[in-house]
Scaffold this active site. Structure first.
Site, short mmCIF file in Angstrom:
data_model
loop_
_atom_site.label_atom_id
_atom_site.label_comp_id
_atom_site.label_asym_id
_atom_site.label_seq_id
_atom_site.Cartn_x
_atom_site.Cartn_y
_atom_site.Cartn_z
N HIS A 1 -5.78 -3.20 11.05
CA HIS A 1 -5.90 -1.98 11.85
C HIS A 1 -7.37 -1.74 12.21
O HIS A 1 -8.26 -2.04 11.43
CB HIS A 1 -5.36 -0.80 11.02
CG HIS A 1 -5.15 0.47 11.76
ND1 HIS A 1 -6.18 1.20 12.33
CD2 HIS A 1 -4.02 1.19 12.00
CE1 HIS A 1 -5.70 2.29 12.88
NE2 HIS A 1 -4.38 2.31 12.71
N LYS B 1 2.62 -2.29 19.54
CA LYS B 1 2.79 -1.05 18.78
C LYS B 1 3.16 0.13 19.68
O LYS B 1 2.59 0.30 20.76
CB LYS B 1 1.48 -0.74 18.04
CG LYS B 1 1.46 0.53 17.22
CD LYS B 1 0.12 0.71 16.54
CE LYS B 1 0.04 1.99 15.73
NZ LYS B 1 -1.28 2.14 15.06
N HIS C 1 -0.52 7.64 4.15
CA HIS C 1 -0.29 8.17 5.49
C HIS C 1 0.98 9.01 5.62
O HIS C 1 1.53 9.18 6.72
CB HIS C 1 -0.26 7.02 6.51
CG HIS C 1 -0.64 7.47 7.90
ND1 HIS C 1 -0.36 6.73 9.02
CD2 HIS C 1 -1.28 8.58 8.34
CE1 HIS C 1 -0.81 7.34 10.10
NE2 HIS C 1 -1.38 8.47 9.71
N LYS D 1 -3.10 2.29 1.67
CA LYS D 1 -2.78 3.34 2.65
C LYS D 1 -1.45 4.02 2.34
O LYS D 1 -0.46 3.36 2.05
CB LYS D 1 -2.75 2.72 4.05
CG LYS D 1 -2.34 3.67 5.16
CD LYS D 1 -2.47 2.98 6.51
CE LYS D 1 -1.90 3.82 7.63
NZ LYS D 1 -2.10 3.21 8.96
N ASP E 1 -1.23 -3.75 8.21
CA ASP E 1 -1.25 -2.68 9.20
C ASP E 1 -1.59 -3.22 10.60
O ASP E 1 -2.65 -3.82 10.79
CB ASP E 1 -2.32 -1.67 8.76
CG ASP E 1 -2.10 -0.28 9.31
OD1 ASP E 1 -1.39 -0.15 10.32
OD2 ASP E 1 -2.64 0.67 8.74
N ASP E 2 -0.69 -3.02 11.54
CA ASP E 2 -0.94 -3.37 12.94
C ASP E 2 -1.13 -4.88 13.16
O ASP E 2 -1.95 -5.29 14.00
CB ASP E 2 -2.17 -2.64 13.48
CG ASP E 2 -1.93 -1.16 13.72
OD1 ASP E 2 -0.86 -0.66 13.32
OD2 ASP E 2 -2.81 -0.50 14.27
N ASP F 1 3.60 -3.17 9.28
CA ASP F 1 4.25 -1.90 9.60
C ASP F 1 4.66 -1.78 11.06
O ASP F 1 5.52 -0.97 11.40
CB ASP F 1 3.37 -0.71 9.19
CG ASP F 1 2.04 -0.67 9.92
OD1 ASP F 1 1.70 -1.64 10.62
OD2 ASP F 1 1.32 0.35 9.79
N ASN F 2 4.05 -2.53 11.94
CA ASN F 2 4.42 -2.52 13.36
C ASN F 2 3.70 -3.66 14.06
O ASN F 2 2.96 -4.42 13.43
CB ASN F 2 4.06 -1.19 14.03
CG ASN F 2 2.68 -0.66 13.69
OD1 ASN F 2 2.55 0.31 12.95
ND2 ASN F 2 1.65 -1.31 14.19
N ARG G 1 6.46 3.71 7.41
CA ARG G 1 6.21 3.99 6.00
C ARG G 1 7.23 4.98 5.45
O ARG G 1 7.67 4.87 4.29
CB ARG G 1 4.78 4.49 5.82
CG ARG G 1 3.77 3.40 6.07
CD ARG G 1 2.36 3.89 6.31
NE ARG G 1 1.62 2.87 7.04
CZ ARG G 1 1.05 1.81 6.46
NH1 ARG G 1 1.09 1.68 5.14
NH2 ARG G 1 0.43 0.91 7.17
N CYS H 1 2.80 3.45 12.38
CA CYS H 1 2.48 3.55 10.95
C CYS H 1 3.40 4.49 10.18
O CYS H 1 4.10 4.09 9.25
CB CYS H 1 1.04 4.02 10.75
SG CYS H 1 -0.21 2.97 11.51
#
Length: 525
Positions: free
Chosen positions: A222, A369, A125, A123, A42-43, A327-328, A84, A80
């Site tokens: 993240h 992001k 989300h 996660k 994540d991130d 994810d990004n 996803r 995010c």
């Protein structure tokens, strides 16, 4: 004596025959459909891993790269929930939200219907209603965070001294299947817990003849910046030279690794990034932010090592494909503002890296992001599949997050349904990456599209048209000559700009992007 010897011989023949019969009855796992493990962090920036030029200690992911394939042009959706949604559906995000509706089918649903055991750890989300919760959307077992982020040491923690933006709000929705969890042990840490659950699932699945699909979604790195002291200690003083020096260091390493073309210019410091020499914040605090961020990635890598070891111990390693991505791009936001009183690391504090450290985390690209320049939508993708994916291989073929669904469908030897649970399903929009995994040249997408918060982009072949909401105009780049997006060619090719704008607008109408509230009256000229 002869009679006794004859009887012994006959017994041996029978035993050998029984053994051969039993062995032939065992499933030949080399001929089974592969197990699929899809790991998403994540991130995380494009250059954070060692195998993408970073200094963070990631020996297990680096080993995956040596034993498998790395992508240099794999794209996500810049944030995010949209990434996803595309990953589990094979579709571009639809608007208005929610991005997961009943006319979409998920990876869990497709693979479960194809005979796979399915589990999700980490996660989600994408919602927690009866139509969006993972256990209602194809995942037989779920453990993790249904929200976007949480305290790593205690997802239900909230310090009453801090308001939202400093403490993260607290009370995040953590669950085991549909049962909410509000109490956590003293030694709890999300990255470890998500891996523990994933390992438990693998051990159980390995005892069966059914293939399995495991989706492991880490929240690291993240924000909030939370890490264990022993991991933070590894990076003490490592970032004393600042973000500009770190970016140059990573760039030089990437050149030697052949990840970037030397003709691409390294962009100037991002406008949101401070000047390290004139930075007004305490230097030790700024260093600490990056030290903790690195420790979070380090811990994730340690856990991936535990998971990979479990594959070997359970005998399923050779028939399991593992994919890893982010994810990004890294997050440049600072909810609550940059506050040196917030100490990075312990659970009592809530802070982020901020734009100045996000700037080198994406070396050599621009932005991060939520933006549509390469730094916001580019992710590392590592694929390991013994005997099928060539070790230490590198591909420069573009691919997109929507391609994961059709790839898994082909791996599972199944089909994408036209209807599911009584609903007509939107046709899949991605394309299988299996030819790329096998060292072949895949027919590329004719176009790839992006939009988020009025940042917009379309890619066709080597050309990319991108709009930055703060500049409010389209920019055109030749990504073969200039993937770092430093030479805007829009004025040289007005016809191409017009054609690509029209293609983006048609896509925006199809997905509902053009009807979003924030789009009204904000047509990019």
């Amino acid at each position: 004596m002869i009679s006794l010897a004859l009887r012994v011989f006959c017994c041996l023949v029978v035993c050998i025959s029984c053994f051969e019969s039993a062995r032939s009855a065992e499933p030949d796992k080399s001929k089974q459909r592969p197990n699929i493990i899809l790991i998403m962090c994540d991130d995380m920036g494009w250059s954070d891993l060692g195998c993408y030029g970073g200094e963070v200690q990631t020996p297990n992911l680096d080993r995956m790269a040596r034993e498998g394939l790395r992508f240099t042009q794999f794209y996500n959706n810049a944030v995010c929930w949209t990434t996803r949604a595309s990953l589990v559906t094979g579709l571009y995000p639809r608007y208005p939200r929610p991005h997961l509706t009943m006319n979409m089918v998920t990876l869990g649903e497709v693979l479960k219907q194809a005979g796979y055991q399915t589990a999700l750890s980490g996660k989600w989300h994408l919602g927690r209603t009866e139509t969006t919760h993972p256990v209602y959307r194809g995942f037989e077992d779920y453990y993790g965070l249904l929200d976007g982020c949480c305290n790593f040491f205690d997802p239900y923690y909230r310090d009453p001294k801090y308001k939202w933006g400093s403490s993260g709000g607290g009370y995040r929705f953590f669950a085991k299947n549909t049962t909410r969890i509000t109490e956590f042990p003293d030694d709890f840490y999300t990255t470890d817990a998500f891996t523990d659950h994933a390992i438990e699932q693998i051990k159980g699945y390995a005892k069966t003849d059914q293939p399995f699909f495991l989706h492991l979604c880490y929240t690291a790195p993240h924000y909030p910046l939370h890490a264990k002291p022993k991991d933070i200690a590894k990076y003490k003083g490592r970032y004393a030279a600042g973000w500009e020096a770190l970016r140059e260091e990573r760039y030089q390493r990437q050149l030697k690794m052949g990840l970037v073309d030397p003709q691409w210019k390294l962009p100037e410091r991002d406008p949101e990034s401070a000047d390290w020499e004139k930075d007004k914040y305490p230097r030790d605090w700024q260093q600490r932010r990056m030290e903790v961020y690195a420790a979070m990635i380090d811990c994730m890598d340690q856990n991936i090592g535990r998971l990979m070891q479990t594959l070997k111990q359970t005998g399923v390693d050779e028939n399991t494909i593992v994919m890893f991505l982010s994810d990004n791009g890294p997050d440049a936001s600072e909810p609550g503002g940059a506050n040196p009183q917030q100490e990075p690391g312990p659970k009592e504090y809530y802070t982020t890296c901020g734009p100045s450290w996000a700037f080198p985390q994406n070396t050599p690209f621009r932005r991060f992001k939520t933006w549509m320049h390469e730094g916001g939508i580019s992710t590392p993708l590592i694929v390991r599949w013994p005997g099928h994916v060539a070790p230490a291989s590198l591909t420069r073929q573009p691919a997109h997050i929507i391609d994961v669904m059709p790839t898994c469908i082909e791996l599972a030897e199944t089909t994408y349904p036209e209807t599911y649970a009584g609903h007509k399903i939107i046709p899949v929009e991605g394309k299988s990456m299996l030819p790329i995994f096998q060292g072949e040249t895949r027919q590329p997408h004719e176009s790839l599209f992006w939009e988020l918060r009025n940042n917009q982009a379309v890619r066709q072949g080597k050309w990319k048209l991108v709009a930055d909401r703060t500049i409010n105009r389209w920019e055109l780049y030749d990504l073969e000559q200039d993937r770092t997006e430093t030479n805007n060619l829009a004025s040289h090719y007005p016809e191409r700009v017009a054609q690509m704008k029209a293609a983006w607008q048609e896509w925006a109408e199809m997905t509902g992007v053009a009807n979003q509230k924030h789009q009204r009256g904000k047509q990019i000229p």
